[in-house]
Design a protein around this motif. Structure first.
Motif, PDB file in Angstrom:
ATOM      1  N   MET A  31       0.826  -1.202   0.000  1.00  0.00           N
ATOM      2  CA  MET A  31       0.000   0.000   0.000  1.00  0.00           C
ATOM      3  C   MET A  31       0.864   1.259   0.000  1.00  0.00           C
ATOM      4  O   MET A  31       2.010   1.230   0.451  1.00  0.00           O
ATOM      5  CB  MET A  31      -0.969  -0.001   1.173  1.00  0.00           C
ATOM      6  CG  MET A  31      -0.328  -0.099   2.529  1.00  0.00           C
ATOM      7  SD  MET A  31      -1.422  -0.712   3.813  1.00  0.00           S
ATOM      8  CE  MET A  31      -1.374  -2.453   3.488  1.00  0.00           C
ATOM      9  N   ASP A  32       0.283   2.327  -0.515  1.00  0.00           N
ATOM     10  CA  ASP A  32       0.934   3.634  -0.492  1.00  0.00           C
ATOM     11  C   ASP A  32       0.720   4.254   0.879  1.00  0.00           C
ATOM     12  O   ASP A  32      -0.388   4.212   1.423  1.00  0.00           O
ATOM     13  CB  ASP A  32       0.331   4.559  -1.545  1.00  0.00           C
ATOM     14  CG  ASP A  32       0.558   4.065  -2.961  1.00  0.00           C
ATOM     15  OD1 ASP A  32       1.646   3.530  -3.234  1.00  0.00           O
ATOM     16  OD2 ASP A  32      -0.353   4.204  -3.795  1.00  0.00           O
ATOM     17  N   VAL A  33       1.780   4.839   1.426  1.00  0.00           N
ATOM     18  CA  VAL A  33       1.685   5.540   2.704  1.00  0.00           C
ATOM     19  C   VAL A  33       2.463   6.845   2.626  1.00  0.00           C
ATOM     20  O   VAL A  33       3.334   7.018   1.777  1.00  0.00           O
ATOM     21  CB  VAL A  33       2.201   4.681   3.891  1.00  0.00           C
ATOM     22  CG1 VAL A  33       1.332   3.455   4.092  1.00  0.00           C
ATOM     23  CG2 VAL A  33       3.646   4.281   3.708  1.00  0.00           C
ATOM     24  N   LEU A  34       2.123   7.762   3.516  1.00  0.00           N
ATOM     25  CA  LEU A  34       2.855   9.021   3.670  1.00  0.00           C
ATOM     26  C   LEU A  34       3.338   9.095   5.102  1.00  0.00           C
ATOM     27  O   LEU A  34       2.646   8.666   6.021  1.00  0.00           O
ATOM     28  CB  LEU A  34       1.951  10.222   3.387  1.00  0.00           C
ATOM     29  CG  LEU A  34       1.468  10.412   1.965  1.00  0.00           C
ATOM     30  CD1 LEU A  34       0.436  11.529   1.908  1.00  0.00           C
ATOM     31  CD2 LEU A  34       2.625  10.717   1.042  1.00  0.00           C
ATOM     32  N   GLY A  35       4.515   9.652   5.302  1.00  0.00           N
ATOM     33  CA  GLY A  35       4.998   9.799   6.667  1.00  0.00           C
ATOM     34  C   GLY A  35       6.328  10.520   6.707  1.00  0.00           C
ATOM     35  O   GLY A  35       6.815  11.026   5.703  1.00  0.00           O
ATOM     36  N   VAL A  44      13.853  20.637  -0.118  1.00  0.00           N
ATOM     37  CA  VAL A  44      14.448  20.632  -1.449  1.00  0.00           C
ATOM     38  C   VAL A  44      14.374  22.057  -1.966  1.00  0.00           C
ATOM     39  O   VAL A  44      13.292  22.557  -2.271  1.00  0.00           O
ATOM     40  CB  VAL A  44      13.709  19.660  -2.410  1.00  0.00           C
ATOM     41  CG1 VAL A  44      14.349  19.686  -3.777  1.00  0.00           C
ATOM     42  CG2 VAL A  44      13.679  18.248  -1.831  1.00  0.00           C
ATOM     43  N   GLY A  45      15.524  22.712  -2.011  1.00  0.00           N
ATOM     44  CA  GLY A  45      15.534  24.128  -2.361  1.00  0.00           C
ATOM     45  C   GLY A  45      14.789  24.915  -1.303  1.00  0.00           C
ATOM     46  O   GLY A  45      15.079  24.809  -0.124  1.00  0.00           O
ATOM     47  N   THR A  46      13.776  25.666  -1.740  1.00  0.00           N
ATOM     48  CA  THR A  46      12.976  26.435  -0.790  1.00  0.00           C
ATOM     49  C   THR A  46      11.710  25.696  -0.360  1.00  0.00           C
ATOM     50  O   THR A  46      10.958  26.181   0.476  1.00  0.00           O
ATOM     51  CB  THR A  46      12.580  27.796  -1.396  1.00  0.00           C
ATOM     52  OG1 THR A  46      11.838  27.561  -2.593  1.00  0.00           O
ATOM     53  CG2 THR A  46      13.810  28.641  -1.689  1.00  0.00           C
ATOM     54  N   ASN A  47      11.468  24.526  -0.939  1.00  0.00           N
ATOM     55  CA  ASN A  47      10.275  23.752  -0.603  1.00  0.00           C
ATOM     56  C   ASN A  47      10.562  22.772   0.530  1.00  0.00           C
ATOM     57  O   ASN A  47      11.576  22.079   0.523  1.00  0.00           O
ATOM     58  CB  ASN A  47       9.777  22.959  -1.818  1.00  0.00           C
ATOM     59  CG  ASN A  47       9.322  23.864  -2.942  1.00  0.00           C
ATOM     60  OD1 ASN A  47       8.711  24.898  -2.701  1.00  0.00           O
ATOM     61  ND2 ASN A  47       9.636  23.478  -4.162  1.00  0.00           N
ATOM     62  N   TYR A  48       9.625  22.706   1.485  1.00  0.00           N
ATOM     63  CA  TYR A  48       9.748  21.794   2.617  1.00  0.00           C
ATOM     64  C   TYR A  48       8.609  20.775   2.547  1.00  0.00           C
ATOM     65  O   TYR A  48       7.444  21.144   2.400  1.00  0.00           O
ATOM     66  CB  TYR A  48       9.686  22.559   3.942  1.00  0.00           C
ATOM     67  CG  TYR A  48       9.781  21.652   5.136  1.00  0.00           C
ATOM     68  CD1 TYR A  48      10.990  21.083   5.498  1.00  0.00           C
ATOM     69  CD2 TYR A  48       8.657  21.340   5.882  1.00  0.00           C
ATOM     70  CE1 TYR A  48      11.079  20.224   6.583  1.00  0.00           C
ATOM     71  CE2 TYR A  48       8.741  20.491   6.965  1.00  0.00           C
ATOM     72  CZ  TYR A  48       9.951  19.931   7.311  1.00  0.00           C
ATOM     73  OH  TYR A  48      10.043  19.081   8.383  1.00  0.00           O
ATOM     74  N   TYR A  49       8.947  19.504   2.620  1.00  0.00           N
ATOM     75  CA  TYR A  49       7.967  18.422   2.582  1.00  0.00           C
ATOM     76  C   TYR A  49       7.985  17.716   3.931  1.00  0.00           C
ATOM     77  O   TYR A  49       8.980  17.096   4.288  1.00  0.00           O
ATOM     78  CB  TYR A  49       8.312  17.427   1.466  1.00  0.00           C
ATOM     79  CG  TYR A  49       8.383  18.068   0.105  1.00  0.00           C
ATOM     80  CD1 TYR A  49       7.238  18.275  -0.650  1.00  0.00           C
ATOM     81  CD2 TYR A  49       9.602  18.494  -0.416  1.00  0.00           C
ATOM     82  CE1 TYR A  49       7.305  18.881  -1.903  1.00  0.00           C
ATOM     83  CE2 TYR A  49       9.677  19.100  -1.660  1.00  0.00           C
ATOM     84  CZ  TYR A  49       8.531  19.290  -2.398  1.00  0.00           C
ATOM     85  OH  TYR A  49       8.593  19.886  -3.632  1.00  0.00           O
ATOM     86  N   ASN A  50       6.886  17.832   4.681  1.00  0.00           N
ATOM     87  CA  ASN A  50       6.872  17.209   5.999  1.00  0.00           C
ATOM     88  C   ASN A  50       6.340  15.784   5.965  1.00  0.00           C
ATOM     89  O   ASN A  50       6.339  15.100   6.977  1.00  0.00           O
ATOM     90  CB  ASN A  50       6.107  18.056   7.021  1.00  0.00           C
ATOM     91  CG  ASN A  50       4.623  18.110   6.741  1.00  0.00           C
ATOM     92  OD1 ASN A  50       4.148  17.647   5.718  1.00  0.00           O
ATOM     93  ND2 ASN A  50       3.890  18.697   7.657  1.00  0.00           N
TER      94      ASN A  50
END
Length: 108
Positions: A31-35, A44-50
């Motif tokens: 299954m696909d999960v996020l965490g 990544v650069g100026t973008n933040y992925y929590n």
């Protein structure tokens, strides 16, 4: 019996599943999960992925097969020779009962 839950990088999923199949462990759910882990996300650069996209593999095996399955996952899901942050986690849980829906039989 035990349940093994492995959260791994999406690009490693096919390789891990193939190695498990070749070793005689074909039964698996994916299954696909996020965490996020200890790093609390990634910038990544100026973008933040929590939250990072991962795959979770779930399987139930006999107690005596646990070490083989964990070894396969560790070997094939690891990136580079020494591994990298974000390679994932493996969780091992006891399975108290398991039933086949079509027959109603307890599998333990």
């Amino acid at each position: 019996m035990i349940m093994i839950k492995a959260i791994i990088r999406p690009e490693k999923t096919d390789e891990v599943m193939e190695e498990l199949m070749l070793a005689g462990f074909p039964s698996i759910s994916k299954m696909d999960v996020l965490g996020r882990g200890k790093q609390k996300g990634i910038q990544v650069g100026t973008n933040y992925y929590n939250q990072i996209s991962k795959k979770m593999l779930v399987m139930v095996v006999n107690d005596d097969e646990k070490d083989d399955v964990i070894s396969i996952i560790m070997r094939t899901a690891r990136t580079g020779e020494n591994g990298s942050f974000g390679d994932g986690k493996i969780f091992v849980l006891p399975v108290l009962e398991a039933y086949t829906i079509s027959t109603g039989k307890n599998q333990l």
